[in-house]
Design a protein around this motif. Structure first.
Motif, PDB file in Angstrom:
ATOM      1  N   LEU A  95     -17.323   2.092   7.768  1.00  0.00           N
ATOM      2  CA  LEU A  95     -17.748   2.738   8.843  1.00  0.00           C
ATOM      3  C   LEU A  95     -17.396   1.746  10.271  1.00  0.00           C
ATOM      4  CD1 LEU A  95     -21.329   3.870   7.949  1.00  0.00           C
ATOM      5  CD2 LEU A  95     -19.020   5.153   8.537  1.00  0.00           C
ATOM      6  N   ALA A  96     -17.095   0.604   9.718  1.00  0.00           N
ATOM      7  CA  ALA A  96     -16.511  -0.451  10.803  1.00  0.00           C
ATOM      8  C   ALA A  96     -15.113  -0.423  11.226  1.00  0.00           C
ATOM      9  CB  ALA A  96     -16.825  -1.947  10.028  1.00  0.00           C
ATOM     10  N   GLN A  97     -14.321   0.559  10.738  1.00  0.00           N
ATOM     11  CA  GLN A  97     -13.013   0.784  11.515  1.00  0.00           C
ATOM     12  C   GLN A  97     -12.984   1.435  12.811  1.00  0.00           C
ATOM     13  OE1 GLN A  97     -10.360   2.684   8.258  1.00  0.00           O
ATOM     14  NE2 GLN A  97     -12.425   3.208   7.297  1.00  0.00           N
ATOM     15  N   VAL A  98     -11.784   1.161  13.325  1.00  0.00           N
ATOM     16  CA  VAL A  98     -11.513   1.563  14.470  1.00  0.00           C
ATOM     17  C   VAL A  98     -10.116   2.236  14.596  1.00  0.00           C
ATOM     18  CG1 VAL A  98     -13.231   0.122  16.012  1.00  0.00           C
ATOM     19  CG2 VAL A  98     -11.032  -0.631  15.597  1.00  0.00           C
ATOM     20  N   ALA A 144       0.555   1.989  16.389  1.00  0.00           N
ATOM     21  CA  ALA A 144       0.453   1.702  14.892  1.00  0.00           C
ATOM     22  C   ALA A 144       0.813   3.223  14.238  1.00  0.00           C
ATOM     23  CB  ALA A 144      -0.860   1.370  14.604  1.00  0.00           C
ATOM     24  N   LEU A 145       0.869   4.025  14.625  1.00  0.00           N
ATOM     25  CA  LEU A 145       1.292   5.502  13.998  1.00  0.00           C
ATOM     26  C   LEU A 145       2.805   5.898  13.962  1.00  0.00           C
ATOM     27  CD1 LEU A 145      -1.979   7.576  15.002  1.00  0.00           C
ATOM     28  CD2 LEU A 145      -1.423   6.356  12.770  1.00  0.00           C
ATOM     29  N   SER A 167       0.911  -1.012   0.232  1.00  0.00           N
ATOM     30  CA  SER A 167      -0.065   0.109  -0.104  1.00  0.00           C
ATOM     31  C   SER A 167       0.889   1.217  -0.159  1.00  0.00           C
ATOM     32  CB  SER A 167      -0.876   0.107   1.301  1.00  0.00           C
ATOM     33  OG  SER A 167       0.014   0.263   2.290  1.00  0.00           O
ATOM     34  N   ASN A 168       1.974   1.327   0.427  1.00  0.00           N
ATOM     35  CA  ASN A 168       3.075   2.306   0.583  1.00  0.00           C
ATOM     36  C   ASN A 168       2.608   3.194   1.870  1.00  0.00           C
ATOM     37  OD1 ASN A 168       3.067   2.720  -3.246  1.00  0.00           O
ATOM     38  ND2 ASN A 168       4.781   2.154  -1.872  1.00  0.00           N
ATOM     39  N   GLY A 169       1.722   2.724   2.541  1.00  0.00           N
ATOM     40  CA  GLY A 169       1.610   3.359   3.812  1.00  0.00           C
ATOM     41  C   GLY A 169       2.437   3.014   4.973  1.00  0.00           C
ATOM     42  N   PRO A 170       2.450   3.589   6.123  1.00  0.00           N
ATOM     43  CA  PRO A 170       3.593   3.020   6.976  1.00  0.00           C
ATOM     44  C   PRO A 170       2.961   1.726   7.407  1.00  0.00           C
ATOM     45  CG  PRO A 170       1.986   4.818   8.061  1.00  0.00           C
ATOM     46  CD  PRO A 170       1.811   4.739   6.413  1.00  0.00           C
ATOM     47  N   MET A 171       3.970   1.048   7.784  1.00  0.00           N
ATOM     48  CA  MET A 171       3.875  -0.477   7.943  1.00  0.00           C
ATOM     49  C   MET A 171       3.113  -1.089   9.060  1.00  0.00           C
ATOM     50  SD  MET A 171       4.391  -3.697   6.652  1.00  0.00           S
ATOM     51  CE  MET A 171       5.778  -3.986   5.576  1.00  0.00           C
ATOM     52  N   LYS A 172       3.572  -0.533  10.215  1.00  0.00           N
ATOM     53  CA  LYS A 172       2.517  -0.827  11.484  1.00  0.00           C
ATOM     54  C   LYS A 172       1.117  -0.572  11.353  1.00  0.00           C
ATOM     55  CE  LYS A 172       6.203  -0.178  15.084  1.00  0.00           C
ATOM     56  NZ  LYS A 172       6.512   0.320  16.043  1.00  0.00           N
ATOM     57  N   LEU A 173       0.805   0.600  10.676  1.00  0.00           N
ATOM     58  CA  LEU A 173      -0.603   0.882  10.544  1.00  0.00           C
ATOM     59  C   LEU A 173      -1.263  -0.148   9.459  1.00  0.00           C
ATOM     60  CD1 LEU A 173      -3.242   2.180  11.168  1.00  0.00           C
ATOM     61  CD2 LEU A 173      -2.496   4.091   9.581  1.00  0.00           C
ATOM     62  N   ALA A 174      -0.561  -0.367   8.461  1.00  0.00           N
ATOM     63  CA  ALA A 174      -0.944  -1.095   7.136  1.00  0.00           C
ATOM     64  C   ALA A 174      -1.115  -2.333   7.604  1.00  0.00           C
ATOM     65  CB  ALA A 174       0.122  -1.091   6.151  1.00  0.00           C
ATOM     66  N   ALA A 175      -0.682  -2.942   8.788  1.00  0.00           N
ATOM     67  CA  ALA A 175      -0.597  -4.319   9.028  1.00  0.00           C
ATOM     68  C   ALA A 175      -2.055  -4.433   9.993  1.00  0.00           C
ATOM     69  CB  ALA A 175       0.386  -4.630  10.173  1.00  0.00           C
ATOM     70  N   THR A 176      -2.590  -3.425  10.517  1.00  0.00           N
ATOM     71  CA  THR A 176      -3.858  -3.423  11.163  1.00  0.00           C
ATOM     72  C   THR A 176      -4.845  -3.339  10.363  1.00  0.00           C
ATOM     73  OG1 THR A 176      -4.193  -1.195  11.388  1.00  0.00           O
ATOM     74  CG2 THR A 176      -2.589  -1.982  13.230  1.00  0.00           C
ATOM     75  N   LEU A 177      -4.738  -3.029   8.904  1.00  0.00           N
ATOM     76  CA  LEU A 177      -5.715  -2.808   7.950  1.00  0.00           C
ATOM     77  C   LEU A 177      -5.755  -3.992   7.170  1.00  0.00           C
ATOM     78  CD1 LEU A 177      -5.131   0.711   6.727  1.00  0.00           C
ATOM     79  CD2 LEU A 177      -6.706   0.236   8.446  1.00  0.00           C
ATOM     80  N   ILE A 178      -5.044  -5.037   7.137  1.00  0.00           N
ATOM     81  CA  ILE A 178      -5.073  -6.043   6.400  1.00  0.00           C
ATOM     82  C   ILE A 178      -6.342  -6.953   6.932  1.00  0.00           C
ATOM     83  CG2 ILE A 178      -4.093  -8.418   5.803  1.00  0.00           C
ATOM     84  CD1 ILE A 178      -1.416  -6.827   6.252  1.00  0.00           C
ATOM     85  N   GLY A 179      -7.159  -7.426   5.976  1.00  0.00           N
ATOM     86  CA  GLY A 179      -8.419  -8.154   6.088  1.00  0.00           C
ATOM     87  C   GLY A 179      -9.574  -7.365   6.787  1.00  0.00           C
ATOM     88  N   GLY A 180      -9.542  -6.083   6.846  1.00  0.00           N
ATOM     89  CA  GLY A 180     -10.491  -5.529   7.555  1.00  0.00           C
ATOM     90  C   GLY A 180     -12.072  -5.536   6.827  1.00  0.00           C
ATOM     91  N   SER A 192      -1.916   8.231   5.440  1.00  0.00           N
ATOM     92  CA  SER A 192      -1.496   7.057   6.465  1.00  0.00           C
ATOM     93  C   SER A 192      -1.927   5.830   5.883  1.00  0.00           C
ATOM     94  CB  SER A 192      -1.872   7.408   7.698  1.00  0.00           C
ATOM     95  OG  SER A 192      -3.508   7.247   7.979  1.00  0.00           O
ATOM     96  N   TYR A 193      -2.905   5.799   5.254  1.00  0.00           N
ATOM     97  CA  TYR A 193      -3.640   4.539   4.613  1.00  0.00           C
ATOM     98  C   TYR A 193      -3.008   4.085   3.432  1.00  0.00           C
ATOM     99  CZ  TYR A 193      -7.770   3.878   7.833  1.00  0.00           C
ATOM    100  OH  TYR A 193      -8.191   3.629   8.935  1.00  0.00           O
ATOM    101  N   GLY A 194      -1.873   5.013   2.771  1.00  0.00           N
ATOM    102  CA  GLY A 194      -1.262   4.467   1.655  1.00  0.00           C
ATOM    103  C   GLY A 194      -2.300   4.674   0.448  1.00  0.00           C
TER     104      GLY A 194
END
Length: 429
Positions: free
Chosen positions: A376-379, A385-386, A358-371, A400-402
């Motif tokens: 609206l379901a995001q937290v 993660a930032l 995604s080219n986003g920062p890795m720690k945050l990107a890892a939390t978004l996998i399989g979302g 930040s979401y790439g």
């Protein structure tokens, strides 16, 4: 205070200004750098578009507290346009920030070219530790975390004059991604179609949402248009062109997506009615149920070239049952709504771990996998993660979401709170 923390914020959009507001309230000295001449430079590009989220999801509690002192707040149940977001929210927010004694400046028409850390090279002080210098060489800095940030900025319009600004303890890149030069390519596999690079350089094709019913009306009225993409930007463009065709004869649309079948997933009980309407119209168009729209699913553009008469000839490849079918047709306009990518050149000399997908920062990107497919379901993922390997450097907001398009402003507001709490613990003063 002489020892106040200093924060540089790149971008005076929705998230950059939220961060600036919270920072000055907590006693942090702030400078904001915005490439455009006004607040919300990227928002100006889609000012005619209605958000499919209401005001209640686009205003933070912190901002509402200060803005209600200036006058009535917007109706929380209404769906603002980009223009209304700027005029009724971002512009007054900027005025409040500028009045704070902790605001060292909102610099408009100023582009941050790159961010560095003193004299440290990207490869030095890995993880913020001691610098290992060759024998006999002077030690310029001891640790990254103890070395202030250094920004190279330039005048974005006019002379392009450059200068360095130093002494920042923290930097937050909130510069967003909605711009023509950051659009993804429309060719197969995300690579440029033949001729696409030249046409984009000449501004002959659209890579952001055109104002079909406004300033760009004459370019589309009574014309044939190709819309590429399967996101909400493409759906908005198709819907607006269909609306235009009701009053402008011979207005025709070819709607192209890389996947076959229904291009959109419709949420049955969607709490965002505008999102549901856009999805349903686009799915009906893919079934041939919308007048003046032709659908090409499972397709990719091979080539776009301009003919002698100024029209655009588009060569398309479609795959079905293992076979490939090639075809070509001419249109008057091409709109490529295929997503955007972050500009990572700003921090290429910092130690930032980027996601390879995604080219986003890795720690945050890892939390978004399989979302969830429902944004609206995001937290919020929290401040850990930032964080980047580069101490004190944050990428916030849509950037930040790439390349992912599921970012919501309410998530950005949560990001701002968590980062500020990590810098200055305790409630805002």
């Amino acid at each position: 205070m002489e020892d106040s923390l200093r924060l540089a914020i790149i971008g005076a959009g929705p998230i950059g200004l939220e961060l600036a507001l919270g920072a000055v309230q907590r006693g942090i000295k702030v400078q904001v750098f915005e490439r455009a001449q006004t607040v919300g430079g990227h928002v100006e590009g889609w000012q005619f578009v209605h958000l499919f989220s209401p005001w209640s999801m686009n205003m933070s509690e912190e901002a509402k507290l200060v803005l209600k002192e200036l006058g009535p707040l917007p109706d929380e149940g209404a769906f603002p346009t980009g223009r209304e977001l700027v005029d009724s929210y971002l512009a007054p927010l900027a005025r409040v920030i500028q009045q704070s004694s902790n605001c060292e400046g909102l610099h408009f028409g100023t582009e941050v070219v790159t961010v560095g850390r003193g004299a440290l090279l990207k490869s030095e002080s890995i993880g913020g530790g001691d610098v290992q210098m060759p024998k006999g060489k002077p030690l310029c800095e001891k640790q990254r975390r103890e070395t202030p940030f250094r920004l190279l900025v330039r005048q974005a319009h006019g002379s392009g004059e450059e200068r360095y600004l130093e002494g920042f303890d923290f930097v937050a890149d909130c510069s967003g991604f909605y711009a023509s030069n950051l659009s993804n390519w429309a060719g197969k596999g995300g690579t440029p179609a033949l001729g696409e690079r030249a046409l984009r350089s000449a501004n002959r094709i659209f890579t952001t949402i055109p104002d079909v019913l406004g300033i760009h009306r004459e370019r589309f009225a009574g014309k044939k248009c190709l819309v590429v993409g399967a996101g909400m930007s493409a759906a908005t463009t198709v819907r607006n062109l269909v609306e235009l065709s009701k009053t402008e004869k011979n207005t025709e649309v070819t709607f192209l997506t890389r996947s076959a079948g229904d291009p959109y997933s419709v949420i049955a009980d969607d709490v965002l009615p505008q999102r549901k309407i856009l999805s349903e119209i686009s799915n009906r168009a893919s079934k041939g149920e919308v007048p003046n729209v032709t659908y090409l699913g499972g397709a990719a553009i091979r080539e776009i070239k301009q003919a002698a008469d100024g029209r655009l000839r588009v060569a398309v490849e479609r795959s079905s049952d293992g076979s490939v079918e090639n075809s070509a047709f001419e249109v008057d306009e091409v709109v490529c709504c295929v997503g955007y990518r972050p500009d990572t050149s700003i921090y290429e000399e910092l130690q930032v771990h980027q996601c390879y997908a995604s080219n986003g920062p890795m720690k945050l990107a890892a939390t978004l996998i399989g979302g969830s497919g429902d944004c609206l379901a995001q937290v919020s993922a929290g401040v850990d993660a930032l964080k980047n390997p580069e101490p004190g450097f944050f990428i916030l907001g849509g950037k930040s979401y790439g390349r992912k398009s599921s970012f919501l402003l309410k998530i950005g507001h949560d990001q701002v709170r968590s980062v500020l709490d990590s810098l200055v613990p305790g409630p805002a003063t």
